[in-house]
Design an enzyme around this catalytic site. Sequence first.
Site, PDB file in Angstrom:
ATOM      1  N   HIS A  78      -4.228 -33.040  18.307  1.00  0.00           N
ATOM      2  CA  HIS A  78      -3.058 -33.771  18.798  1.00  0.00           C
ATOM      3  C   HIS A  78      -1.986 -32.821  19.289  1.00  0.00           C
ATOM      4  CE1 HIS A  78      -4.821 -37.440  17.188  1.00  0.00           C
ATOM      5  NE2 HIS A  78      -5.248 -36.655  16.208  1.00  0.00           N
ATOM      6  N   GLY A  82      -4.661  -2.182   4.849  1.00  0.00           N
ATOM      7  CA  GLY A  82      -3.900  -3.351   4.393  1.00  0.00           C
ATOM      8  C   GLY A  82      -4.606  -4.670   4.650  1.00  0.00           C
ATOM      9  N   ARG A  83      -5.126  -4.849   5.861  1.00  0.00           N
ATOM     10  CA  ARG A  83      -5.747  -6.138   6.210  1.00  0.00           C
ATOM     11  C   ARG A  83      -7.122  -6.319   5.581  1.00  0.00           C
ATOM     12  NH1 ARG A  83      -4.805  -2.622  10.176  1.00  0.00           N
ATOM     13  NH2 ARG A  83      -6.458  -1.846  11.513  1.00  0.00           N
ATOM     14  N   LYS A  89       8.961  -0.107  14.265  1.00  0.00           N
ATOM     15  CA  LYS A  89       9.539   0.271  12.960  1.00  0.00           C
ATOM     16  C   LYS A  89      10.533   1.413  13.156  1.00  0.00           C
ATOM     17  CE  LYS A  89       5.416  -0.700  10.156  1.00  0.00           C
ATOM     18  NZ  LYS A  89       4.395  -0.097   9.311  1.00  0.00           N
ATOM     19  N   LYS A 122       0.840  -1.202   0.000  1.00  0.00           N
ATOM     20  CA  LYS A 122       0.000   0.000   0.000  1.00  0.00           C
ATOM     21  C   LYS A 122       0.876   1.253   0.000  1.00  0.00           C
ATOM     22  CE  LYS A 122      -3.467   2.453   2.640  1.00  0.00           C
ATOM     23  NZ  LYS A 122      -4.445   2.454   3.723  1.00  0.00           N
ATOM     24  N   GLU A 155      10.700  -4.417   4.619  1.00  0.00           N
ATOM     25  CA  GLU A 155      10.884  -5.815   4.234  1.00  0.00           C
ATOM     26  C   GLU A 155      10.578  -5.994   2.745  1.00  0.00           C
ATOM     27  OE1 GLU A 155       9.044  -4.644   6.728  1.00  0.00           O
ATOM     28  OE2 GLU A 155       8.876  -6.048   8.399  1.00  0.00           O
ATOM     29  N   GLU A 163      -4.838  -6.640  14.718  1.00  0.00           N
ATOM     30  CA  GLU A 163      -4.360  -5.322  14.296  1.00  0.00           C
ATOM     31  C   GLU A 163      -5.515  -4.309  14.332  1.00  0.00           C
ATOM     32  OE1 GLU A 163      -2.500  -4.287  10.287  1.00  0.00           O
ATOM     33  OE2 GLU A 163      -0.689  -4.715  11.421  1.00  0.00           O
TER      34      GLU A 163
END
Length: 512
Positions: A374, A257-258, A483, A195, A201, A343
Site C-alpha cells: 500500500h 561491527g555489522r 565523522k 567495538k 553518539e 557498508e
Amino acid sequence: MSMSNFNPALTTSWTKLKDLAEKAPRINDVISEGRQFNQRPIILEGLSLDLSRHGVDESIFNSLLELTEASPFSELRDGLFSGATINITENRAVGHTKLRTHSAENESALNALKDLSERIRNGTMRGHTNKVFTDIVNIGIGGSDLGPKMVCAALREYWHDAIQVHFIANVDGAEIRHLLSSINSETTLFIVSSKTFTTQETMLNADTAANWLSKHLQLSDPQSTNHMIGVTANREQALAYGLSTNNILTFSEDIGGRYSLWSGIGLSIAICVGFNNFNGLINGAACMDQHFQSAPLAKNMPVIMALLGLWYGNFLDVQSHAIVPYCERLSLLPSFLQQLDMESNGKRSNRAGEPINYSTGPIIWGQTGTNGQHAFFQLLHQGQHLVPVDFIAIRKDNTSSPTAHRLLLLNMVAQAAALAFGEKSTNEHKNYPGNRPSSILLMEELTPFNLGMLIALYEHKVFTSGAIWNINCFDQWGVELGKKLTQQLMNPDQTALDKATLRTLESLGPQD
Ligand code: F6P
C-alpha cells in the site's frame, strides 16, 4: 594477473554475459520453455529458497558460475574460514564465522556471555539498591545496535516476561530522555555496546545514562556499578571510562561491527531470549556456514543469491534491491540488511586499491508486506525502475491466527506472481508489464535456528558478491570523512571551512 587486482569485467564470462544481456529472456519464456536455471527450491533444514521467478536460463547461469570460478571467490572463502588476513586495508582476519565454531577461545567468550546474561535474567546480578533488573538499555549504533535490535524483535515469542530490552542509538537526545522518563533507575541496566568505545553518539548517550544514574541513585561513580556494562574490542578504553573489570565483555578486533551480533554484542539478545536460544541462533548460522563451504556452487544458496544480484546489477543495470518480509516481527530486517550490504559492498576500489569501472553493491531498501503493497509496490509493478525483490515469509506461525496468516502468505504469492507475469490491458493505465523478478525465502517457523541461517545466508551473499567484484567487504572508509568533518565543526576555529558549510552553520545559530 594477480588476484588482488582481478577485474571481473575483463573476463570472457563477463563479455559473454554482456552479450546474453542484450537478448535477456523474459521470466515467462524461460518457464514455459523449461529453460529455467534452477527449477526446484533449494532447501536447507527449515529454510527454502524458491527461485522460480527469474528470467535466468542455463546459459546465463553457467556464465555466472564461470565468472565466479575465474574470480578470487574460492581463495577468499577459504581465507574467511581459515582466519587469513583477508581484510587487507585494515590488516585483519575476518572472525565472525569463527564465533560460530567451538574453538577454545570462542567457548570462553561464550561462557562469559552465558554467565552474565543468566545472572541478569535470574536476578543474581542486581542494582545498587539490591533490586533485580527489569529494564536493559543497549546503547550502541550501527552494528552495535541493528543486529541485536532486529533479532530481539524477530524473536519476540521467546522473550523473558519480566525484563524489557530497549535500544538507544541516535544522538538525538530526545530519544534517551523519553526512555529515561519511563524507567526506574534502581532496576535499569545499561549495556554500552561499542567495538571501538569511542563512537561519538554512543559515548554521549552513555554519559547521559551515567548522569541520570548519578542523579537518581546518588552515585558518584555510576560507571563502576552493576548498572553499567561494556561490550567492546577496546577493553582499555572501557576501563578508562570507569567500567568495572567484571562488567566488560570483550571480543576480537577482527569482528566487524555489522557482523558482530554473534559476539558479546549479542548480550541483549541473550538476556532477552535466554542463552539457549542465543545459541540456537549461532547454530543456525553455523549450519549455513557449512552449506556455504560445502554445497556445489550451483546449489549454494548464498552463491546463487549473489549471482542473481550480479546479473541484475552488472548486466541489466539494476540499481536497487528490495527486501520485503511478510512478517511484522522481521520489520527491522531491511535496515539490518542495509548496513550489512551497503557498508560492506558500497565500494569504488578493488582490493589492490585501484578504482573500478563496474558497479558494486546495490541500494538495499524495503519494509514488511502487506504494508509495502500500500506504499511503494505501485512503483515495483509499473514504475520505470527494475527492482528485484526478496520476499521472506514464515510458513507456520502459531502466533498469528490461521485466517490472518493464510491471507498474509497468499498476498505475498500474489505479489510475486503479479510482478513476474503481469497482465495485459488495452487501457495503458491498467497494463502490468510483468517480467519483474523475485525470490521467496520461506522459513518453516521463526525459530532462533532458522533466523540464524537467514542472517548468515545474507552475510555470505554479500561476501560472495564482494569476492567476485574483488572488493574488500570488511572495511568502511566511506563513513570516516563525515565523522572527521563533524569533529572539525565542533572546533571553534572554523577558518578552514568552505563557504557553503559556513553559511549553513550560520543558519543554525549558536548552541542553545
Ligand atoms: O560509522 C560506522 C561504524 O563504524 C559501523 O561500522 C559500526 O557498526 C558503527 O560505526 C559503530 O561502531 P562502534 O561499535 O565502534 O561504536
